[in-house]
Design an enzyme around this catalytic site. Structure first.
Site, PDB file in Angstrom:
ATOM      1  N   HIS A  55       0.862  -1.196   0.000  1.00 45.86           N
ATOM      2  CA  HIS A  55       0.000   0.000   0.000  1.00 45.86           C
ATOM      3  C   HIS A  55       0.889   1.234   0.000  1.00 45.86           C
ATOM      4  O   HIS A  55       1.667   1.427   0.935  1.00 45.86           O
ATOM      5  CB  HIS A  55      -0.918   0.000   1.228  1.00 45.86           C
ATOM      6  CG  HIS A  55      -1.866  -1.156   1.245  1.00 45.86           C
ATOM      7  ND1 HIS A  55      -3.150  -1.080   0.745  1.00 45.86           N
ATOM      8  CD2 HIS A  55      -1.715  -2.443   1.658  1.00 45.86           C
ATOM      9  CE1 HIS A  55      -3.753  -2.262   0.861  1.00 45.86           C
ATOM     10  NE2 HIS A  55      -2.898  -3.102   1.418  1.00 45.86           N
ATOM     11  N   ARG A  57      -0.477   4.374  -0.541  1.00 49.30           N
ATOM     12  CA  ARG A  57      -1.327   5.442   0.053  1.00 49.30           C
ATOM     13  C   ARG A  57      -1.539   6.682  -0.804  1.00 49.30           C
ATOM     14  O   ARG A  57      -2.339   7.533  -0.437  1.00 49.30           O
ATOM     15  CB  ARG A  57      -0.778   5.887   1.420  1.00 49.30           C
ATOM     16  CG  ARG A  57      -0.561   4.773   2.420  1.00 49.30           C
ATOM     17  CD  ARG A  57      -1.824   4.048   2.744  1.00 49.30           C
ATOM     18  NE  ARG A  57      -1.677   3.140   3.893  1.00 49.30           N
ATOM     19  CZ  ARG A  57      -2.423   2.074   4.083  1.00 49.30           C
ATOM     20  NH1 ARG A  57      -3.390   1.765   3.229  1.00 49.30           N
ATOM     21  NH2 ARG A  57      -2.259   1.317   5.136  1.00 49.30           N
ATOM     22  N   ASN A  87      -6.704   0.890  -2.689  1.00 50.73           N
ATOM     23  CA  ASN A  87      -7.538   1.560  -1.668  1.00 50.73           C
ATOM     24  C   ASN A  87      -6.975   2.923  -1.272  1.00 50.73           C
ATOM     25  O   ASN A  87      -6.635   3.169  -0.116  1.00 50.73           O
ATOM     26  CB  ASN A  87      -7.757   0.648  -0.441  1.00 50.73           C
ATOM     27  CG  ASN A  87      -6.472   0.234   0.254  1.00 50.73           C
ATOM     28  OD1 ASN A  87      -5.392   0.288  -0.317  1.00 50.73           O
ATOM     29  ND2 ASN A  87      -6.590  -0.179   1.505  1.00 50.73           N
ATOM     30  N   ASP A 145      -8.743  -5.084  -2.326  1.00 49.08           N
ATOM     31  CA  ASP A 145      -8.037  -5.247  -1.050  1.00 49.08           C
ATOM     32  C   ASP A 145      -8.474  -4.264   0.030  1.00 49.08           C
ATOM     33  O   ASP A 145      -8.682  -3.083  -0.206  1.00 49.08           O
ATOM     34  CB  ASP A 145      -6.524  -5.145  -1.236  1.00 49.08           C
ATOM     35  CG  ASP A 145      -5.799  -5.623   0.008  1.00 49.08           C
ATOM     36  OD1 ASP A 145      -6.211  -6.651   0.559  1.00 49.08           O
ATOM     37  OD2 ASP A 145      -4.857  -4.946   0.455  1.00 49.08           O
ATOM     38  N   ASP A 298       2.266  -6.963   2.363  1.00 48.00           N
ATOM     39  CA  ASP A 298       1.048  -6.220   2.691  1.00 48.00           C
ATOM     40  C   ASP A 298       1.445  -4.940   3.448  1.00 48.00           C
ATOM     41  O   ASP A 298       0.779  -4.538   4.416  1.00 48.00           O
ATOM     42  CB  ASP A 298       0.042  -7.042   3.500  1.00 48.00           C
ATOM     43  CG  ASP A 298      -1.352  -6.412   3.485  1.00 48.00           C
ATOM     44  OD1 ASP A 298      -1.552  -5.412   2.775  1.00 48.00           O
ATOM     45  OD2 ASP A 298      -2.238  -6.912   4.212  1.00 48.00           O
ATOM     46  N   HIS A 302       0.959   3.383   8.395  1.00 50.61           N
ATOM     47  CA  HIS A 302      -0.017   4.288   9.022  1.00 50.61           C
ATOM     48  C   HIS A 302       0.714   5.368   9.796  1.00 50.61           C
ATOM     49  O   HIS A 302       1.850   5.161  10.245  1.00 50.61           O
ATOM     50  CB  HIS A 302      -0.948   3.513   9.966  1.00 50.61           C
ATOM     51  CG  HIS A 302      -1.919   2.641   9.249  1.00 50.61           C
ATOM     52  ND1 HIS A 302      -2.943   3.140   8.471  1.00 50.61           N
ATOM     53  CD2 HIS A 302      -2.028   1.289   9.176  1.00 50.61           C
ATOM     54  CE1 HIS A 302      -3.644   2.143   7.955  1.00 50.61           C
ATOM     55  NE2 HIS A 302      -3.106   1.004   8.357  1.00 50.61           N
TER      56      HIS A 302
HETATM   57  O1  DOR Z   1      -3.953  -4.764   7.746  1.00 52.70           O
HETATM   58  C1  DOR Z   1      -4.386  -4.384   6.673  1.00 52.70           C
HETATM   59  N1  DOR Z   1      -4.144  -3.126   6.239  1.00 52.70           N
HETATM   60  N2  DOR Z   1      -5.122  -5.203   5.946  1.00 52.70           N
HETATM   61  C2  DOR Z   1      -5.767  -4.798   4.845  1.00 52.70           C
HETATM   62  O2  DOR Z   1      -6.440  -5.591   4.228  1.00 52.70           O
HETATM   63  C3  DOR Z   1      -5.700  -3.388   4.392  1.00 52.70           C
HETATM   64  C4  DOR Z   1      -4.465  -2.748   4.904  1.00 52.70           C
HETATM   65  C5  DOR Z   1      -4.502  -1.251   4.792  1.00 52.70           C
HETATM   66  O3  DOR Z   1      -4.839  -0.732   3.718  1.00 52.70           O
HETATM   67  O4  DOR Z   1      -4.155  -0.573   5.775  1.00 52.70           O
HETATM   68 ZN    ZN Z   2      -5.959  -7.282   2.378  1.00 51.52          ZN
HETATM   69 ZN    ZN Z   3      -3.305  -5.181   1.601  1.00 53.99          ZN
END
Ligand code: DOR
Ligand code: ZN
Ligand code: ZN
Length: 417
Positions: A55, A57, A87, A145, A298, A302
């Site tokens: 991700h 962001r 996402n 996702d 993954d 954050h």
């Molecule tokens: O832990 C996760 N974070 N699982 C996910 O499926 C999405 C991801 C996120 O976008 O933060």
């Molecule tokens: Zn996921």
């Molecule tokens: Zn993911």
């Protein structure tokens, strides 16, 4: 440029070889290439690592990560290619956002970035996104996702449309009604902490559904971040009867269990949640016997403000790009579970094959995408040293082996320690 005196992971073997790079490609591989080069004595050269689940962001959540900081984290982690999930805000559900990501990544010019498009418009689960247009703009797969596509007929259509365009669906498997607000795995640790758990079936039912669709349609699906023993078994059985299913897992699912949540450290909050010891061992078994094809991060960066709150309210996710290789090498190779070549396939050749990316192999004529590591170096994970904006790791203080020393993309050194 000539890379000299390194151990090279090549053709399933490890050999002492020199590599000459010309015009971004591997021009020659031989035992002793003459000329002035870079001495890599004591180091190991791997085919450039590929992380097919990240991700970044951007657009929309640049305070968590952006394409620049995420790419820097990727090359520091040894990754020459990454695939980024849709996402974002706006959601990557159209050719404009896909092109934007590709253009930004080219300006940043560190690793190769392949965008993944959304399955449904706005990830709202109502109608399919413009899959063909996203493919033309450079999307390498589609995924919802963060959640599953609830409507099974819509998901079947997605698998079919995607296949028409030569794309695969990357399936985040989660039945929302069963998760029902759970934030951790249901078990002793959820009872112990009083945190609301969700049962394995929440993941397993969706894994089984996607396998059923793949089998009935005769089309491929890829299962994201497998975390349960029962999920591993569903995939193993499906593969045995010829279903076109591939799968990935993440380092946290084979290095941690839900025991870690008892600290209430919100960096252990991830989706799917950390499971039990039986699950952890099954994930390792699945990696060993080929049920699970790839290791992905993954990478879910954050901001501290998203994590520095009560466990229930914290965001799900782990910042994984800068620890993935060392965690995997330590847990799987150093421990004797698999060979270095097998690990490298899970982190390079297999994702390349699943997504039809070039790369994952060291051979004359191939793009010069190389990851140079020191397998003997022991180091301690310290999130303060992350270049990712996401410092959210449950591995702070953990000692690991295997340090990325240099990352080469298209013949250019993009990271050097
Ligand atoms: O832990 C996760 N974070 N699982 C996910 O499926 C999405 C991801 C996120 O976008 O933060
Ligand atoms: Zn996921
Ligand atoms: Zn993911």
């Amino acid at each position: 440029m000539i890379y000299q005196n390194a151990q090279v992971v090549i053709g399933g073997e490890i050999k002492k070889l020199d590599i000459r790079v010309e015009n971004g490609r591997i021009a020659e591989i031989a035992p002793a290439i003459k000329g002035d080069g870079l001495d890599l004595k004591g180091l190991t050269v791997l085919p450039g690592l590929i992380d097919m689940h990240v991700h970044l962001r951007e657009p929309g959540f640049e305070y968590k990560e952006d394409i620049g900081s995420g790419s820097r984290a990727a090359v520091k982690g040894g990754f020459t290619q990454i695939c980024c999930m849709p996402n974002t805000k706006p959601v990557a559900d159209n050719k404009v956002v896909i092109s934007y990501i590709k253009n930004r990544a080219e300006e940043v010019n560190l690793c190769r970035v392949h965008p993944v498009g959304a399955i449904t418009a706005g990830q709202e689960g109502k109608e399919l996104a413009a899959i063909g247009a996203m493919k033309s703009a450079g999307a390498v797969a589609i995924s919802e996702d963060g959640k599953s596509v609830k409507d099974t007929k819509l998901m079947a259509n997605a698998i079919q449309y995607a296949a028409d365009f030569g794309l695969k669906c990357l399936c985040h498997c989660e039945d929302e009604s069963l998760v029902d607000g759970g934030v951790v795995n249901e078990g002793y640790s959820s009872t112990f902490t009083g945190l609301k758990g969700s049962i394995r079936a929440a993941e397993d039912i969706m894994i089984a559904r996607e396998i059923c669709l793949a089998e009935s349609l005769g089309l491929p699906v890829h299962i994201c971040h497998v975390s349960t023993y029962s999920g591993v078994q569903f995939i193993r059985e499906a593969k045995a009867r010829g279903v076109k299913v591939t799968a990935e897992t993440c380092p946290h699912y084979f290095t941690l269990t839900d025991e870690a949540i008892r600290s209430f450290d919100t960096n252990t909050k991830v989706n799917p949640p950390l499971r039990g010891e039986r699950d952890r061992l099954a994930v390792i078994e699945g990696l060993k016997d080929g049920t699970i094809d790839c290791i992905v991060t993954d990478h879910a960066p954050h901001h501290a403000d998203d994590k520095n709150v009560e466990y229930d309210l914290a965001a799900f996710g782990i910042s994984g790009l800068e620890t993935s290789f060392a965690l995997s090498y330590t847990a799987l190779v150093k421990s004797g579970e698999m060979t270095l070549q097998e690990l490298v396939n899970k982190m390079s050749a297999n994702p390349a094959e699943i997504l039809c990316l070039s790369g994952g192999i060291i051979e004359e004529g191939a793009p010069a995408d190389l990851t140079v590591v020191d397998l003997n170096e022991e180091w301690t994970v310290n999130p303060a040293q992350f270049v990712s904006k996401g410092k959210n790791t449950p591995f702070a203080g953990r000692k690991v082996f295997g340090r990325v020393k240099m990352t080469v993309v298209g013949g250019e050194i993009k990271y050097k320690e």
